[in-house]
Write a protein that holds these residues in place. Structure first.
Motif, PDB file in Angstrom:
ATOM      1  N   VAL A  10      15.568 -12.221  44.310  1.00 53.55           N
ATOM      2  CA  VAL A  10      14.495 -13.139  43.911  1.00 53.55           C
ATOM      3  C   VAL A  10      14.990 -14.572  43.852  1.00 53.55           C
ATOM      4  CG1 VAL A  10      12.913 -13.775  42.048  1.00 53.55           C
ATOM      5  CG2 VAL A  10      13.228 -11.366  42.646  1.00 53.55           C
ATOM      6  N   ARG A  64       5.153 -13.417  41.722  1.00 52.32           N
ATOM      7  CA  ARG A  64       6.096 -13.507  40.603  1.00 52.32           C
ATOM      8  C   ARG A  64       6.035 -14.858  39.903  1.00 52.32           C
ATOM      9  NH1 ARG A  64      10.000  -9.878  39.690  1.00 52.32           N
ATOM     10  NH2 ARG A  64      10.378  -8.242  41.244  1.00 52.32           N
ATOM     11  N   PHE A 104       9.640 -18.403  38.326  1.00 52.88           N
ATOM     12  CA  PHE A 104       9.439 -17.048  38.828  1.00 52.88           C
ATOM     13  C   PHE A 104      10.018 -16.039  37.844  1.00 52.88           C
ATOM     14  CE2 PHE A 104       9.761 -19.799  42.559  1.00 52.88           C
ATOM     15  CZ  PHE A 104       8.507 -19.579  43.119  1.00 52.88           C
TER      16      PHE A 104
END
Length: 412
Positions: free
Chosen positions: A289, A329, A376
């Motif tokens: 991520v 996200r 996020f």
């Protein structure tokens, strides 16, 4: 004459006026042109940012939550037909005014009024002929509070003036920064980068969030930085899911995500930046991520150019984040104006984000500065990846101002 009067009225302290007379003259000219366009004859300014922009006035106390006996009353009046402003204040701030402002017309409240100078101010403005038309007040400012604002408005109306909301006049003028202001923003960025480097250098397991906060404040102060408009967050662990929390005595632990959000400040001009750290090597799903998010920030920097349309910028951001699989996200993605700020805020008036049409038809014109935030949520609720860069647009270039890498930085 009492000795305090001798000090109040004859002390000659060293001047610390933040800008040249020419800079303030140009600001006043821009304000008067904007007033004429808005149909406002007199602008009555009480927001700390407004008083500073016009005159350089700055103080550590603005009576924002004061006793009723000490209401906020200091103000600056600007008239569309006059090339000077009038500063109204308590005699207790007479010396402060001589230090920080170049006011040529300062009028001090009568001593028996304590700090309540509203009636005196209106009387003076009426005698000067400045209330024969439309008066703009800053209805969207926290200063003054509702009771004082309504009372002042009633006094203006009783004196024959029509009162309207004039908040946006000065806020719009402040959107485009002068060369002197741009210099301040660059210096604020230098100070902010020093603060972030200090936070990184002192971040280790067992230290408290407050200790990290203290080290970055010390480093920025040593570099010439001033007190920022917001108490700067240093957050660790799952607490990072609440980005507006405060640094506390919580100790940083192995496996924590740590967020540092700060502003460098020079002559009250702010530049904001934030970075995310990991205490020890993060798991593979977290790296996935954060690597995508760091790449997205680099991509966003590549979009920058003078006169970039805000709508075009927003669309490109959203498309990239959707393609990268980050959009779902997101916390908040967007930004706001950077510039003059006093506590309790550094968030500027101009706001943009990919989900809003607000300001989408505007340009990032030369002389503007904004921050840009990426938020996020990380896997398993462990916290957030949070990065802020600030962008400065000039005639020849547009660039990000933060120096540390966008990647999740690992602290062993």
């Amino acid at each position: 004459m009492e000795y305090r009067d001798e000090v109040y009225f004859h002390s000659k302290p060293e001047s610390e006026i933040p800008f040249s007379a020419e800079e303030f003259k140009n600001r006043l000219s821009r304000i008067r042109k904007a007033m004429a366009k808005a149909g406002i004859d007199m602008l009555y300014l009480m927001a700390p940012e407004s008083m500073y922009y016009v005159s350089g006035y700055q103080a550590e106390w603005y009576q924002a939550q004061s006793p009723r006996q000490w209401p906020a009353s200091s103000a600056i009046a600007v008239h569309v037909d006059h090339d000077h402003y009038i500063l109204f204040d308590s005699e207790r701030e007479a010396i402060l005014g001589r230090i920080f402002t170049a006011s040529t017309d300062t009028r001090l409240f009568p001593r028996n009024s304590q700090r309540d100078g509203a009636a005196f101010t209106v009387e003076q403005l009426k005698e000067a002929g400045w209330l024969r038309g439309t008066v703009g007040m800053e209805f969207w400012s926290y200063r003054p509070n509702r009771m004082i604002s309504q009372r002042t408005e009633a006094l203006f109306q009783a004196a024959g003036a029509k009162v309207v909301d004039g908040t946006d006049v000065l806020r719009q003028v402040r959107w485009i920064k002068s060369p002197d202001e741009v210099t301040c923003l660059r210096e604020a960025a230098r100070i902010a980068n020093i603060g972030m480097a200090a936070a990184k250098a002192h971040l280790r397991r067992g230290v408290t969030e407050l200790e990290i906060y203290g080290e970055m404040v010390r480093a920025m102060a040593a570099a010439g930085g001033e007190n920022p408009g917001i108490t700067m967050p240093v957050l660790s662990g799952t607490k990072t899911n609440a980005l507006h929390g405060l640094a506390t005595r919580r100790k940083v632990q192995q496996g924590d995500v740590v967020l540092v959000d700060l502003s460098g400040v020079f002559k009250r001009y702010h530049i904001n930046m934030a970075r995310t750290f990991s205490m020890g090597e993060p798991s593979r799903d977290v790296i996935e991520v954060t690597s995508k998010a760091a790449t997205a920030m680099a991509y966003i920097r590549s979009l920058l150019r003078p006169n970039l349309p805000v709508g075009e910028f927003n669309r490109a951001i959203m498309a990239h984040l959707v393609e990268a699989g980050l959009w779902e996200r997101r916390g908040w993605v967007g930004g706001y104006e950077m510039g003059i700020a006093f506590p309790p805020d550094w968030v500027g008036n101009f706001v943009f984000d990919p989900l809003s049409d607000l300001n989408a038809d505007r340009l990032f014109e030369p002389g503007t500065a904004v921050n840009f935030e990426h938020q996020f949520f990380l896997p398993r609720h462990i916290g957030q990846y949070f990065t802020i860069d600030s962008f400065l647009f000039t005639e020849s270039q547009a660039r990000g101002l933060s120096a540390e890498p966008f990647d999740l930085m690992v602290i062993e």
